[in-house]
Structure formats: C-alpha cells, structure tokens
Design an enzyme around this catalytic site. Structure first.
Site, PDB file in Angstrom:
ATOM      1  N   THR A  45       1.145  -1.020   0.010  1.00 17.69           N
ATOM      2  CA  THR A  45       0.186   0.314   0.287  1.00 17.69           C
ATOM      3  C   THR A  45       0.957   1.165   0.487  1.00 17.69           C
ATOM      4  O   THR A  45       1.806   1.420   0.304  1.00 17.69           O
ATOM      5  CB  THR A  45      -0.955  -0.442   1.074  1.00 17.69           C
ATOM      6  OG1 THR A  45      -0.127  -0.173   2.432  1.00 17.69           O
ATOM      7  CG2 THR A  45      -1.895  -1.048   1.152  1.00 17.69           C
ATOM      8  N   ASN A  47       0.457   5.046   1.430  1.00 18.94           N
ATOM      9  CA  ASN A  47       0.660   6.154   2.149  1.00 18.94           C
ATOM     10  C   ASN A  47      -0.053   7.699   1.546  1.00 18.94           C
ATOM     11  O   ASN A  47       0.686   7.685   1.446  1.00 18.94           O
ATOM     12  CB  ASN A  47       0.748   5.678   3.923  1.00 18.94           C
ATOM     13  CG  ASN A  47      -0.339   4.424   4.463  1.00 18.94           C
ATOM     14  OD1 ASN A  47       0.500   3.685   3.605  1.00 18.94           O
ATOM     15  ND2 ASN A  47      -0.675   4.197   5.117  1.00 18.94           N
ATOM     16  N   GLU A 134      -5.178   3.959   3.388  1.00 19.16           N
ATOM     17  CA  GLU A 134      -3.954   3.615   2.881  1.00 19.16           C
ATOM     18  C   GLU A 134      -4.141   2.844   1.419  1.00 19.16           C
ATOM     19  O   GLU A 134      -5.252   2.478   1.315  1.00 19.16           O
ATOM     20  CB  GLU A 134      -3.890   2.094   3.368  1.00 19.16           C
ATOM     21  CG  GLU A 134      -3.568   2.605   4.784  1.00 19.16           C
ATOM     22  CD  GLU A 134      -3.233   1.275   5.766  1.00 19.16           C
ATOM     23  OE1 GLU A 134      -2.958   0.448   5.569  1.00 19.16           O
ATOM     24  OE2 GLU A 134      -4.484   1.036   6.730  1.00 19.16           O
TER      25      GLU A 134
END
Length: 215
Positions: A45, A47, A134
C-alpha cells in the site's frame, strides 16, 4: 468479527458512471505507513496524509473501502516510468540550406494513471488509533515510490471496514475488494479518457473526465 462466506457482487453502480457525491479528489506525497501491506498481507500500500485542511470531505467520509484511479508522478529513473518521445527539428544553418536535422529524445511522463482500491479508517483488525488512507495500486511495481506525488479520483464506496477472526479472512476480503475495483472500473464511463497504464483490465481509454489526474 467477519468471516467471508457469502459471494459479493463484483460490479458496483450503474454502467452510466459515478454518482454524487463521487468523484472525490485527494492528493499528496506518498509517505511510509505501518509497514504491514507487503510484509504481512502481500498487498503493498501507498499511504497519503489524512489532512482535513487539504481534503475537507475526508473528515466526514464513511470509514471503509473505496475504489477509483490513482495517478503517479514517477521520477525518470523509476523502472515503471513510461518515457514519452519528443521530436525536435533543427533547421539548416548553412547558406544555401542543406539538410534539416530531426532528433527524437524521450522524457518521463509526468503522471501515469492506474486503477486502485483504498481504505480510509482505523483498520479494526489492527486496532489503529490514527485514521489512515492506505492505497493499493492495482499494478506490480518494480520499486517503491515514496515521496512521489499521487492524485486520487475516488469513484465509489465498496464496503464498511470490518474486524476479522484471522489474517487469512482479512486478506481474502481485500482480494475481493481488488476484484470489485477492477471489474467496476472496466467500463467506458468509469475509465479516464486520458488513458490508463495497461488498460486497467478494461478499455485503455474511456469517457470519464480524468483531466485533473494528469494536469
């Protein structure tokens, strides 16, 4: 706590395109997160800061999973940066004129568009105390892209955030989220007219106005 037993629809919303309050926009530099996406989940992911001043709608946004498009300004040295050919024509400098010189060079595309699925919230499974955003970009990247500018065009809500009885149930649900995003986006009215990397599983270019993603 949720265990995933019932099938979920893979295509959300009408074919005609996003409905209010969507699309929503979010922008920021990619920051380091909790470090769990790749290591524990196998789902990396990116962020973004949750900043209500820069993104006023996020303070009242329902916690859960969303889908849409992400654009990234990758540096020219990044292995996934797609070069754009630029042709320069040099006129003759002699008298009488001789041959015109044409030179082709390549520069990196400023923004590249990818399908994405994202969570906004506290992730009850991990008991986060800080709200996070995320983003899982649906593309296999050859390197990290921390500090790169990312823009999000969020087109729809998938589901509420949940707690789970175990890590496998969480991963299974995220993979379904990814399928929902891919299939929901793979329609002309849901695909940016500006073109997306790899076609996003659907048409390479659609009819959705994605000009903000690349301006």
């Amino acid at each position: 706590m949720a265990d995933i037993t019932d099938p979920r629809p893979r295509i959300l919303y009408p074919d005609a395109g996003p409905e209010p309050p969507f699309p929503l926009r979010m922008e920021g530099a990619v920051i380091s997160g909790f470090g769990r996406g790749s290591k524990e989940l196998g789902i990396p992911t990116a962020n973004l800061p949750v900043d209500a001043a820069a993104t006023p709608w996020i303070a009242d946004a329902r916690s859960g999973v969303y889908f849409g498009w992400a654009s990234l300004a990758l540096p020219p040295t990044h292995p996934d940066s797609i070069p754009t050919p630029t042709t320069t024509t040099t006129p003759p400098t002699t008298t009488p004129p001789t041959t015109t010189t044409t030179t082709t060079t390549t520069t990196a595309t400023k923004f590249q568009i990818y399908p994405m699925v994202m969570s906004i919230g506290y992730n009850p499974f991990y008991k986060n105390s800080v709200r996070s955003a995320e983003v899982h970009v649906l593309h296999s990247f050859g390197a990290d892209f921390y500090d790169a500018t990312m823009r999000l065009l969020i087109l729809g809500f998938v589901r509420d955030e949940r707690d789970y009885s175990g890590l496998d149930a969480l991963v299974d649900d995220i993979r379904i989220d990814c399928d929902v995003a891919r299939q929901s986006l793979a329609r002309p009215a849901w695909t940016p007219a500006e073109g997306v990397v790899g076609g996003g599983g659907g048409p390479a270019k659609g009819t959705l106005d994605g000009s903000w993603l690349v301006r």
